[in-house]
Design a protein around this motif. Structure first.
Motif, PDB file in Angstrom:
ATOM      1  N   LYS A  43       0.847  -1.195   0.000  1.00  0.00           N
ATOM      2  CA  LYS A  43       0.000   0.000   0.000  1.00  0.00           C
ATOM      3  C   LYS A  43       0.882   1.245   0.000  1.00  0.00           C
ATOM      4  O   LYS A  43       1.752   1.406   0.840  1.00  0.00           O
ATOM      5  N   THR A  44       0.648   2.111  -0.969  1.00  0.00           N
ATOM      6  CA  THR A  44       1.397   3.356  -1.083  1.00  0.00           C
ATOM      7  C   THR A  44       0.946   4.332   0.003  1.00  0.00           C
ATOM      8  O   THR A  44      -0.241   4.492   0.245  1.00  0.00           O
ATOM      9  N   GLN A  45       1.904   4.986   0.634  1.00  0.00           N
ATOM     10  CA  GLN A  45       1.579   5.982   1.652  1.00  0.00           C
ATOM     11  C   GLN A  45       0.985   7.220   1.006  1.00  0.00           C
ATOM     12  O   GLN A  45       1.359   7.589  -0.111  1.00  0.00           O
ATOM     13  N   GLU A  46       0.097   7.859   1.701  1.00  0.00           N
ATOM     14  CA  GLU A  46      -0.563   9.062   1.198  1.00  0.00           C
ATOM     15  C   GLU A  46       0.267  10.299   1.526  1.00  0.00           C
ATOM     16  O   GLU A  46      -0.190  11.211   2.201  1.00  0.00           O
ATOM     17  N   VAL A  47       1.511  10.297   1.066  1.00  0.00           N
ATOM     18  CA  VAL A  47       2.389  11.453   1.214  1.00  0.00           C
ATOM     19  C   VAL A  47       2.944  11.780  -0.164  1.00  0.00           C
ATOM     20  O   VAL A  47       3.079  10.900  -1.008  1.00  0.00           O
ATOM     21  N   GLU A  48       3.249  13.040  -0.383  1.00  0.00           N
ATOM     22  CA  GLU A  48       3.776  13.444  -1.678  1.00  0.00           C
ATOM     23  C   GLU A  48       5.195  12.910  -1.847  1.00  0.00           C
ATOM     24  O   GLU A  48       6.028  13.032  -0.955  1.00  0.00           O
ATOM     25  N   PHE A  49       5.458  12.329  -2.999  1.00  0.00           N
ATOM     26  CA  PHE A  49       6.776  11.797  -3.326  1.00  0.00           C
ATOM     27  C   PHE A  49       7.781  12.947  -3.378  1.00  0.00           C
ATOM     28  O   PHE A  49       7.587  13.933  -4.074  1.00  0.00           O
ATOM     29  N   ASP A  50       8.864  12.808  -2.614  1.00  0.00           N
ATOM     30  CA  ASP A  50       9.912  13.829  -2.591  1.00  0.00           C
ATOM     31  C   ASP A  50      11.273  13.216  -2.902  1.00  0.00           C
ATOM     32  O   ASP A  50      12.306  13.813  -2.635  1.00  0.00           O
ATOM     33  N   GLY A  51      11.256  12.011  -3.455  1.00  0.00           N
ATOM     34  CA  GLY A  51      12.482  11.260  -3.698  1.00  0.00           C
ATOM     35  C   GLY A  51      12.523  10.015  -2.826  1.00  0.00           C
ATOM     36  O   GLY A  51      13.324   9.114  -3.051  1.00  0.00           O
ATOM     37  N   ASP A  52      11.659   9.983  -1.806  1.00  0.00           N
ATOM     38  CA  ASP A  52      11.554   8.825  -0.915  1.00  0.00           C
ATOM     39  C   ASP A  52      10.161   8.221  -1.020  1.00  0.00           C
ATOM     40  O   ASP A  52       9.173   8.947  -1.145  1.00  0.00           O
ATOM     41  N   LEU A  53      10.109   6.903  -0.963  1.00  0.00           N
ATOM     42  CA  LEU A  53       8.842   6.169  -0.880  1.00  0.00           C
ATOM     43  C   LEU A  53       8.785   5.516   0.492  1.00  0.00           C
ATOM     44  O   LEU A  53       9.809   5.083   1.026  1.00  0.00           O
ATOM     45  N   TRP A  54       7.587   5.436   1.058  1.00  0.00           N
ATOM     46  CA  TRP A  54       7.411   4.847   2.388  1.00  0.00           C
ATOM     47  C   TRP A  54       6.360   3.741   2.329  1.00  0.00           C
ATOM     48  O   TRP A  54       5.315   3.908   1.705  1.00  0.00           O
TER      49      TRP A  54
END
Length: 166
Positions: A43-54
């Protein structure tokens, strides 16, 4: 990064990938094992991609053990475009960060609570991304025609961007 043009190009690459993966709920995380490659949905985190994925996972999983042995990963997204991101994973055991990412879907999906000491975050520092844009039928026809005739097309099939700034 001291070169302003390089910094601008890196920021543009990050924004392109951010736009391409935005709204895609599930990604395929690929890890390496002694037997070969293994992929699983995350499941992709609901944060904007800034170069890191969580991503969230449990410590008692194969992927956790695989990442302890080899941090090189690939994450694939399929939506309006196809995006493949290569990078290095880091296991982050941070209760505050876990609670920040936690939502009701995880309670059901992982059958636990955000306080579970078995929970851990996977932080992936993206190094490169390759993407294929599929939005335009005209582009698809040009690509197909180019492939069939062996002639050059003005439209690239895919593009690779450096996200690491190296």
């Amino acid at each position: 990064m001291s070169n302003p043009q390089a910094a601008s190009a890196q920021q543009e690459a990050i924004e392109t990938v951010r736009d391409l993966i935005k709204g895609i709920d599930t990604a395929m995380l690929t890890t390496r094992t002694e037997e070969g490659l293994v992929s699983r949905p995350m499941k992709t985190q609901e944060v904007e991609f800034d170069g890191d994925l969580w991503f969230l996972t449990m410590k008692d999983t194969n992927k956790y053990r695989e990442l302890l042995q080899d941090s090189m990963v690939n994450v694939a997204y399929v939506g309006q475009s196809y995006v493949s991101i290569r990078g290095r994973a880091e296991l982050v055991d941070d209760r505050g960060k876990i609670k920040e990412f936690w939502n009701a879907a995880y309670s059901e999906l992982l059958d636990t609570t955000s306080d579970d000491p078995n929970l851990v975050l996977i932080k992936i520092r993206a190094e490169t991304a390759e993407y294929w844009e599929t939005g335009s039928k005209i582009k698809m026809v040009k690509r197909l025609f180019s492939k069939l005739t062996g002639t050059e097309s003005e439209t690239e099939l895919n593009k690779t961007v450096d996200l690491d700034g190296v």
